[in-house]
Design an enzyme around this catalytic site. Sequence first.
Site, PDB file in Angstrom:
ATOM      1  N   HIS A 193       0.989   6.235   1.441  1.00  0.00           N
ATOM      2  CA  HIS A 193       0.725   5.794   0.062  1.00  0.00           C
ATOM      3  C   HIS A 193      -0.757   5.585  -0.251  1.00  0.00           C
ATOM      4  O   HIS A 193      -1.139   4.683  -0.996  1.00  0.00           O
ATOM      5  CB  HIS A 193       1.490   4.520  -0.252  1.00  0.00           C
ATOM      6  CG  HIS A 193       2.977   4.693  -0.310  1.00  0.00           C
ATOM      7  ND1 HIS A 193       3.567   5.876  -0.678  1.00  0.00           N
ATOM      8  CD2 HIS A 193       3.997   3.819  -0.052  1.00  0.00           C
ATOM      9  CE1 HIS A 193       4.887   5.725  -0.657  1.00  0.00           C
ATOM     10  NE2 HIS A 193       5.175   4.496  -0.275  1.00  0.00           N
TER      11      HIS A 193
ATOM     12  N   HIS B 213       5.851   3.696  -7.776  1.00  0.00           N
ATOM     13  CA  HIS B 213       6.624   3.072  -6.697  1.00  0.00           C
ATOM     14  C   HIS B 213       7.318   1.808  -7.187  1.00  0.00           C
ATOM     15  O   HIS B 213       7.157   0.725  -6.612  1.00  0.00           O
ATOM     16  CB  HIS B 213       5.727   2.773  -5.495  1.00  0.00           C
ATOM     17  CG  HIS B 213       6.469   2.673  -4.205  1.00  0.00           C
ATOM     18  ND1 HIS B 213       7.167   1.553  -3.835  1.00  0.00           N
ATOM     19  CD2 HIS B 213       6.630   3.560  -3.195  1.00  0.00           C
ATOM     20  CE1 HIS B 213       7.721   1.739  -2.645  1.00  0.00           C
ATOM     21  NE2 HIS B 213       7.400   2.963  -2.239  1.00  0.00           N
TER      22      HIS B 213
ATOM     23  N   GLU C  31      11.052   8.168  -6.250  1.00  0.00           N
ATOM     24  CA  GLU C  31       9.674   8.591  -6.457  1.00  0.00           C
ATOM     25  C   GLU C  31       9.609  10.108  -6.661  1.00  0.00           C
ATOM     26  O   GLU C  31       9.936  10.869  -5.752  1.00  0.00           O
ATOM     27  CB  GLU C  31       8.833   8.196  -5.245  1.00  0.00           C
ATOM     28  CG  GLU C  31       8.912   6.719  -4.890  1.00  0.00           C
ATOM     29  CD  GLU C  31       8.647   6.472  -3.415  1.00  0.00           C
ATOM     30  OE1 GLU C  31       7.530   6.800  -2.950  1.00  0.00           O
ATOM     31  OE2 GLU C  31       9.550   5.969  -2.727  1.00  0.00           O
TER      32      GLU C  31
END
Length: 389
Positions: free
Chosen positions: A136, A211, A348
Amino acid sequence: MKKILIALAASMLGAACSGPKSQPCEGEVNLLPASAFDTVLDGKAVSLHTLRNENGMTAQITGFGARVVALWVPDAEGGFRDVVWGYESIADYLAADDKFSGPVVGRYGNRIGKGRFELDGKEYALTINDGENHLHGGSDGFWNKVWDVRPFETPDGEQAVALSYVSPDGEEGYPGTLSIEAVYTLTRDNALKIEYRARTDAPTVVNPTSHNYFNLHGSTSGSTNSHVLTIHADRFTPTDEGLIPTGELAPVAGTPLDFTSPVAIGERIESDFAPMIPARGYDHNWVLNKDGNEMSLAAEVYEPATGIVMKVLTDQPALQFYSGNFMDGTGTGKRGDRHDYRTGIALETQNYPDAPNHADFPSAVLRPGEEYTHTCVYAFEVRKPGAEE
């Protein structure tokens, strides 16, 4: 006149409850105060912005991590439910153990194996923050930055906010200075649309995604195992024990990962299917049934107890579904909700994980003169209990 009516509706929704501010009446939209987010981080002002439509649907978004803090949607009984995890103040976000509640993550959402990739003959080393891998965007990615914020109204009269950030060359190990914008629009037909645009001054890789943790019961008031899920994908990308794709595209048919027809999330989540063991449930990338980058329906989630339906549409090639397998109840969010085991799911829209290291995966490379674009829509409807799907 329309703006006056919207403001009046919002004030009426907030006036019905005489209980504590953090405990809304059943079905009430209870907005978080902007003052709880007013601060300065890294020399930049943080704020909270509220978007509404004529139907009473409401979103609250902060510039810290370009986060969705609250998302109130209609339920089958005529009320509203806040369907995303979040916290009540900027101080709570800064103190939270789970840093990925609601933000835009990047530069590269999801994982890059061993934090390394090669581009134009040069190898780049990224921050390692997930075992031996990069996750991420790293330990100080987009989710931890203060984005510039510009509220506006679209030509169609819909409320929106544009958030922008400039990621310098070398940040978290990524090459090139990347300028990115994420535009949130609350549409009149009860959808939260997110549009990403990015440009770079040197070749780089990019794969931002939203997210949010969703719970269609209303925040964390019930397990998401009861949600009925459909994913329009016949294949997925198997992974190793570190959740890094092996490079294979495998069929979901005959496996617990087959959501081509509606299935309750909890029905097969405890399966001993080998690809699910490292993830302790679902945390996989589904390859969507599509060609090219046209907008298409990627997934649909339905909660029978509230009648809320969420449809996920995107122009991206894949969808990551995470079923909250590592949540442990130690976090406490809005209204005192505990972030218990499997009380939030992430959906996502994205490129494949570790795509920079797989020539057969869709390219994640962005070059000077090109523009990266990505659209994701979370659209909400109500289905009366017992109604046909």
